[in-house]
Design a protein around this motif. Structure first.
Motif, PDB file in Angstrom:
ATOM      1  N   CYS A  47      24.102   3.949 -20.088  1.00 33.88           N
ATOM      2  CA  CYS A  47      24.190   4.022 -18.518  1.00 33.88           C
ATOM      3  C   CYS A  47      22.937   3.083 -18.147  1.00 33.88           C
ATOM      4  N   ARG A  48      21.907   2.840 -19.105  1.00 36.70           N
ATOM      5  CA  ARG A  48      20.685   2.231 -18.709  1.00 36.70           C
ATOM      6  C   ARG A  48      21.185   0.767 -18.340  1.00 36.70           C
ATOM      7  N   LYS A  49      21.908   0.119 -19.439  1.00 38.57           N
ATOM      8  CA  LYS A  49      22.452  -1.173 -19.473  1.00 38.57           C
ATOM      9  C   LYS A  49      23.353  -1.391 -18.077  1.00 38.57           C
ATOM     10  N   ALA A  50      24.246  -0.394 -17.653  1.00 37.03           N
ATOM     11  CA  ALA A  50      25.184  -0.527 -16.680  1.00 37.03           C
ATOM     12  C   ALA A  50      24.187  -0.799 -15.479  1.00 37.03           C
ATOM     13  N   ILE A  51      23.390   0.246 -15.443  1.00 39.45           N
ATOM     14  CA  ILE A  51      22.682   0.396 -14.104  1.00 39.45           C
ATOM     15  C   ILE A  51      21.727  -0.750 -13.874  1.00 39.45           C
ATOM     16  N   VAL A  52      20.941  -1.304 -14.957  1.00 41.12           N
ATOM     17  CA  VAL A  52      20.280  -2.696 -14.663  1.00 41.12           C
ATOM     18  C   VAL A  52      21.136  -3.893 -14.325  1.00 41.12           C
ATOM     19  N   ALA A  53      22.242  -3.941 -15.052  1.00 36.21           N
ATOM     20  CA  ALA A  53      23.284  -5.006 -14.501  1.00 36.21           C
ATOM     21  C   ALA A  53      23.556  -4.761 -13.190  1.00 36.21           C
ATOM     22  N   ASP A  54      23.860  -3.500 -12.625  1.00 38.24           N
ATOM     23  CA  ASP A  54      24.159  -3.307 -11.276  1.00 38.24           C
ATOM     24  C   ASP A  54      23.162  -3.542 -10.326  1.00 38.24           C
ATOM     25  N   LEU A  55      21.790  -3.326 -10.658  1.00 36.29           N
ATOM     26  CA  LEU A  55      20.905  -3.584  -9.777  1.00 36.29           C
ATOM     27  C   LEU A  55      20.418  -4.718  -9.660  1.00 36.29           C
ATOM     28  N   GLU A  56      20.604  -5.630 -10.822  1.00 36.20           N
ATOM     29  CA  GLU A  56      20.532  -7.216 -10.548  1.00 36.20           C
ATOM     30  C   GLU A  56      21.478  -7.726  -9.705  1.00 36.20           C
ATOM     31  N   ALA A  57      22.813  -7.423  -9.785  1.00 35.33           N
ATOM     32  CA  ALA A  57      23.744  -7.830  -9.269  1.00 35.33           C
ATOM     33  C   ALA A  57      23.605  -7.498  -7.753  1.00 35.33           C
ATOM     34  N   GLU A  58      23.107  -6.474  -7.387  1.00 38.14           N
ATOM     35  CA  GLU A  58      22.846  -6.294  -6.100  1.00 38.14           C
ATOM     36  C   GLU A  58      21.333  -6.807  -5.269  1.00 38.14           C
ATOM     37  N   GLY A  59      20.823  -7.329  -6.077  1.00 35.81           N
ATOM     38  CA  GLY A  59      19.264  -7.782  -5.617  1.00 35.81           C
ATOM     39  C   GLY A  59      18.158  -6.810  -5.754  1.00 35.81           C
ATOM     40  N   PHE A  60      18.394  -5.608  -6.210  1.00 32.97           N
ATOM     41  CA  PHE A  60      17.249  -4.621  -6.374  1.00 32.97           C
ATOM     42  C   PHE A  60      16.174  -4.764  -7.464  1.00 32.97           C
ATOM     43  N   LEU A  61      16.629  -5.587  -8.469  1.00 28.09           N
ATOM     44  CA  LEU A  61      15.802  -6.091  -9.812  1.00 28.09           C
ATOM     45  C   LEU A  61      14.979  -7.381  -9.478  1.00 28.09           C
ATOM     46  N   VAL A  62      13.567  -6.984  -9.497  1.00 26.18           N
ATOM     47  CA  VAL A  62      12.625  -7.889  -9.418  1.00 26.18           C
ATOM     48  C   VAL A  62      12.426  -8.666 -10.485  1.00 26.18           C
ATOM     49  N   LYS A  63      12.044  -8.149 -11.690  1.00 23.73           N
ATOM     50  CA  LYS A  63      11.737  -8.659 -13.179  1.00 23.73           C
ATOM     51  C   LYS A  63      11.663  -7.732 -14.130  1.00 23.73           C
ATOM     52  N   ILE A  64      11.519  -8.272 -15.182  1.00 23.38           N
ATOM     53  CA  ILE A  64      11.732  -7.301 -16.665  1.00 23.38           C
ATOM     54  C   ILE A  64      10.755  -7.723 -17.368  1.00 23.38           C
ATOM     55  N   GLU A  65       9.554  -6.743 -17.612  1.00 25.28           N
ATOM     56  CA  GLU A  65       8.290  -7.102 -18.337  1.00 25.28           C
ATOM     57  C   GLU A  65       8.491  -6.093 -19.624  1.00 25.28           C
ATOM     58  N   PRO A  66       8.263  -6.787 -20.684  1.00 29.14           N
ATOM     59  CA  PRO A  66       8.172  -5.980 -21.919  1.00 29.14           C
ATOM     60  C   PRO A  66       7.105  -5.014 -22.037  1.00 29.14           C
ATOM     61  N   HIS A  67       7.271  -3.843 -22.664  1.00 25.38           N
ATOM     62  CA  HIS A  67       6.350  -2.828 -22.715  1.00 25.38           C
ATOM     63  C   HIS A  67       6.465  -1.911 -23.802  1.00 25.38           C
ATOM     64  N   SER A  68       5.408  -1.699 -24.502  1.00 24.64           N
ATOM     65  CA  SER A  68       5.363  -0.792 -25.744  1.00 24.64           C
ATOM     66  C   SER A  68       4.746   0.698 -25.325  1.00 24.64           C
TER      67      SER A  68
END
Length: 876
Positions: free
Chosen positions: A319-340
């Motif tokens: 679900c995480r992968k699908a949601i991130v793809a949809d957020l990007e497609a609809e312009g809601f995703l700003v950036k992805i930052e690696p984080h431990s």
């Protein structure tokens, strides 16, 4: 039992026979005895799923050493054994076995499943106790308990009802830790955190009025579907005007409020956070403060549920992968930052834990924690080492309410009953069939079971008969010592302390002896994945239980981890053989004579030295055991037996034993008396071999049937001979110095030489001259205050200068030639190594570990050249 020693010691043949002898004699059994002080240890109950591992071996060896020591001191020493039903682990084993048959729990129902569970317990539950017997564990097996036996189950119900009636147990909807693999809630203590690589997904949440958006970051975009607010800090001037507005939840379209809450860290990220009350403990608290709805978007197995819309049925990571793809497609995703970040996992199966809101049973911890904190702070219960008190206080002072309900069938079922007709809930120690409110017979018991640790927390008093006021409970409680690893201070130790204080009004134990874990030879934790575990039963089969026990005690210091080494287990077996062979030597010299186990009236200087040494040993070992310094105690025993008794005293007596009359008989009696005393001191550590040898020795008239009930040796002023001991040690120092120098010069023992001893302490050396003759390979000993000797090897000790004519030791010319040849060989090796280290090409290409190895070799070669040169200089 055997009355003579076999030619060699074979643990396989001896250990089972001796353990059966102990069992038949009921020597482990403890009774209420008003004439004795009680000493009690309750065994940390191993899981019925368990097989003996090296951690169990360590834990139980330490307990057995302590209980055998106190038993020999005259205490009524109770070591109470038992096993734990281990809800999650046992249920998982049974479910796994059913899976092979194509069955599930639901297919067969609760009653049939529990029948299988009890059958599994009958077949496998006693396995680990049988394995513990192989270690020599001297538990009172007549008192063996099980956390789900009738008495322990009665105690569980009693405590549950009492706490419920006091308002300290309640049922409520709270956020809990949920394991999607085990499909049950788990307590905070059962969550293990591990560093995992992840991401921050930076998202835009548009303001509903179209005036812009708020940017925030999340590590879990799949929980966005359950968001019911976004939050900012009320002191954050950047967002003051946004509070009270709403945003439209991306992908969902739900309108959610912007709330102000001091929980939000203004300095972290953008200062805006998404609030998902159903899937985050902090968000849940924010939700309570702002009366936010709770929307759970996952089922018990961490798959998305009907609240997730089109994502329903997906695993949380899918679900995480699908949601991130949809957020990007609809312009809601700003950036992805690696984080431990630290992620909670289930201690039992390692699955990432899912925080979720659920109706569960809880224990209110604050009122229970306060007396438990005072119990340790006041010194009623002491931690050894003391530093672990800080760990305990930190946990107890920051404790949250304990979630005690588990969605399992195997375990203590929660004693709460619900009326299907009027909704009344009744908590009762006995089954409830009729509703007390409406009279309906339609009553059902709560489906959940209690956390395994709930029953384990009652172990120190439930096993002694509580809630009945038994004689055993009055006599053996509070218990004396708890021996356990530092990894379950929260799981178990803290819970036993607050349970003891609440239900008994007294601490459950006086001391908590904390030990570390056993790591592999490289210092790594043992695990199945690394394949670095060791099987104690295989080690016992190969080296004997005594050797394994001795290794586990050697070098063990409270609270510290230790490294496993099979070579050290083997050396402990060699130590057992050394003791056995020394005992065989004693037998060869006493069996044809009438020897009593008592000291003769006339003792020689060497007799007084060994008596003084074993007397001091008794004091030091007891002091160490009283302070839980088991590693120090066992090292002193090793040194005394190997060095003092075997390598020195036996050698010192050999010339006397070849004689006849009183001097030989006295030597025999001292040999036996010291061996008898030494075996008793060693017994708690190596019970099998000490029993085997002790059974063959002459005993005092009041001796019992077994060494384990003999009195533990104590220090006595009448056995103290410090001046005589010093005399003997003076001569021993000289003998050692002479032998060392001869060894350095490669002089064989067969080459005898005259020894000149220059000293003002002439009487001591005159008395010891016979030992210098026999043990320092002298053919003559001359003693005076001074000598003027040329061409002699000179040896200096504390109060003497010793000379040995060079020409009596070696052929000077031949030895010079040998040394010069050896010097040339070593010099050649050094030149080769130094050549490599000066070679720039080699140094540039060679791995660092190779360079370090060659540097080490070169250093050792320089040291060897210096020693050889010194030997040459001494000859020329």
């Amino acid at each position: 039992m055997a009355k003579e020693l076999a030619k060699s010691y074979n643990p396989r043949e001896v250990e089972d026979k001796i353990y059966d002898f102990w069992l038949k004699g009921k020597y482990f059994h403890a009774e209420v005895d008003k004439d004795k002080k009680p000493y009690t240890i309750v065994m940390p109950p191993p899981n019925i799923t368990g097989q003996l591992h090296i951690g169990h071996a360590l834990d139980n060896t330490l307990q057995d050493i302590l209980i055998r020591y106190r038993r020999m001191q005259g205490y009524s020493a109770l070591w109470l054994p038992g096993t734990d039903h281990a809800s999650i682990a046992t249920e998982a084993k049974i479910v796994e076995a059913m899976k092979a048959e194509g069955l599930t729990k639901e297919d067969i129902g609760r009653e049939a499943f529990l029948e299988r569970a009890w059958e599994w317990k009958r077949v496998y539950g006693g396995r680990i106790c049988e394995q513990l017997k192989k270690m020599g564990s001297s538990c009172d097996w007549d008192r063996e308990r099980f956390t789900m036996d009738e008495g322990c189950s009665e105690a569980v119900k009693e405590v549950f009802v009492r706490l419920y009636e006091k308002g300290l147990i309640y049922r409520g909807e709270r956020i809990i830790n949920w394991c999607p693999h085990c499909c049950t809630s788990i307590s905070d203590a059962e969550v293990e955190f591990e560093e995992q690589e992840g991401n921050f997904w930076h998202l835009r949440y548009p303001l509903t009025d179209g005036s812009g958006y708020l940017e925030l970051a999340t590590t879990r975009p799949e929980t966005l579907l359950g968001d019911t607010a976004v939050a900012v800090n009320p002191e954050d001037e950047r967002y003051r005007d946004f509070v009270g507005k709403t945003v439209t939840l991306p992908l969902v379209g739900r309108e959610i409020p912007v709330v102000a809450d001091s929980y939000v860290d203004m300095e972290f990220g953008t200062g805006v956070v998404k609030i998902t009350p159903a899937h985050d403990p902090n968000d849940f608290e924010v939700g309570l403060r702002h009366n936010l709805p709770v929307i759970n978007v996952m089922d018990d197995t961490a798959h998305m549920n009907s609240n997730a819309g089109k994502y329903e049925g997906m695993d949380r990571y899918e679900c995480r992968k699908a949601i991130v793809a949809d957020l990007e497609a609809e312009g809601f995703l700003v950036k992805i930052e690696p984080h431990s970040h630290n992620v909670g996992t289930c201690y039992r199966c390692g699955t990432t834990v899912e925080p979720r809101v659920s109706m569960q049973w809880f224990v209110k911890m604050q009122p229970l924690a306060e007396p438990a904190i005072d119990c340790v702070r006041s010194g009623k219960t002491k931690f050894i080492p003391e530093r672990f008190e800080k760990v305990y206080f930190h946990w107890m002072e920051n404790i949250r309410d304990w979630c005690i309900s588990r969605q399992l069938w195997w375990g203590h079922r929660i004693p709460a009953y619900y009326c299907a007709d009027c909704g009344e809930m009744v908590v009762s120690k006995t089954d409830v069939h009729t509703c007390p409110k409406c009279g309906s017979k339609n009553m059902t018991q709560d489906e959940d079971t209690l956390d395994t640790w709930f029953s384990s927390a009652l172990w120190p008093f439930s096993t002694l008969g509580w809630p009945q006021k038994t004689e055993e409970l009055k006599y053996f409680y509070p218990t004396s010592t708890l021996v356990t690893g530092y990894d379950i201070i929260f799981f178990w130790v803290a819970r036993m302390i607050f349970s003891g204080m609440e239900n008994m009004g007294a601490e459950p134990f006086e001391n908590v002896f904390i030990h570390g874990i056993i790591r592999d030879s490289q210092g790594r934790k043992m695990s199945k994945s690394l394949g670095n575990g060791v099987d104690p039963l295989e080690l016992i089969d190969k080296y004997g239980a005594d050797a394994l026990r001795f290794f586990l005690a050697t070098g063990n210091s409270p609270g510290n981890d230790m490294r496993f080494s099979e070579a050290r287990v083997e050396s402990c077996r060699n130590f057992a053989n050394k003791l056995y062979n020394a005992s065989r030597f004693v037998h060869m010299n006493i069996d044809d004579f009438n020897v009593e186990c008592k000291l003769p009236e006339n003792l020689t200087t060497e007799d007084k030295w060994i008596v003084n040494a074993v007397n001091n040993l008794a004091k030091e070992v007891s002091d160490n055991l009283d302070k839980f310094e088991l590693g120090m105690a066992v090292q002193k025993l090793y040194d005394f037996i190997w060095d003092c008794y075997c390598d020195w005293y036996i050698e010192l007596t050999k010339s006397r034993l070849r004689e006849e009359g009183e001097t030989a008989q006295n030597a025999r009696q001292v040999l036996v008396w010291v061996l008898d005393r030494t075996l008793k001191l060693l017994h708690p550590f190596m019970p099998f071999i000490t029993e085997e040898i002790w059974q063959t020795l002459p005993h005092k008239e009041d001796a019992g049937e077994t060494i384990m009930l003999e009195k533990y040796p104590e220090y006595c002023d009448c056995l103290s001979f410090p001046e005589d001991a010093k005399k003997c040690e003076t001569v021993m120092e000289a003998i050692t110095a002479i032998r060392t120098r001869r060894n350095e010069m490669n002089v064989p023992p067969s080459k005898k030489a005259k020894v000149y001893v220059a000293t003002k302490n002439t009487s001591t050396y005159e008395e010891g001259a016979k030992f210098i003759m026999s043990l320092a390979y002298a053919n003559e000993v001359e003693i005076a205050e001074s000598f003027d000797i040329e061409g002699a090897v000179t040896i200096v000790t504390g109060d003497a200068k010793i000379y040995i004519p060079m020409n009596e030791l070696i052929d000077k010319e031949a030895e010079l030639a040998r040394l010069k040849k050896e010097y040339a060989q070593v010099e050649k090796l050094l030149m080769q190594d130094e050549g490599k280290l000066k070679n720039e090409g080699f140094m540039a290409k060679a791995p660092q570990q190779v360079v370090e190895k060659i540097k080490g070799q070169a250093e050792r070669e320089r040291e060897k050249l210096a020693l050889i040169q010194a030997a040459i200089d001494a000859l020329v």
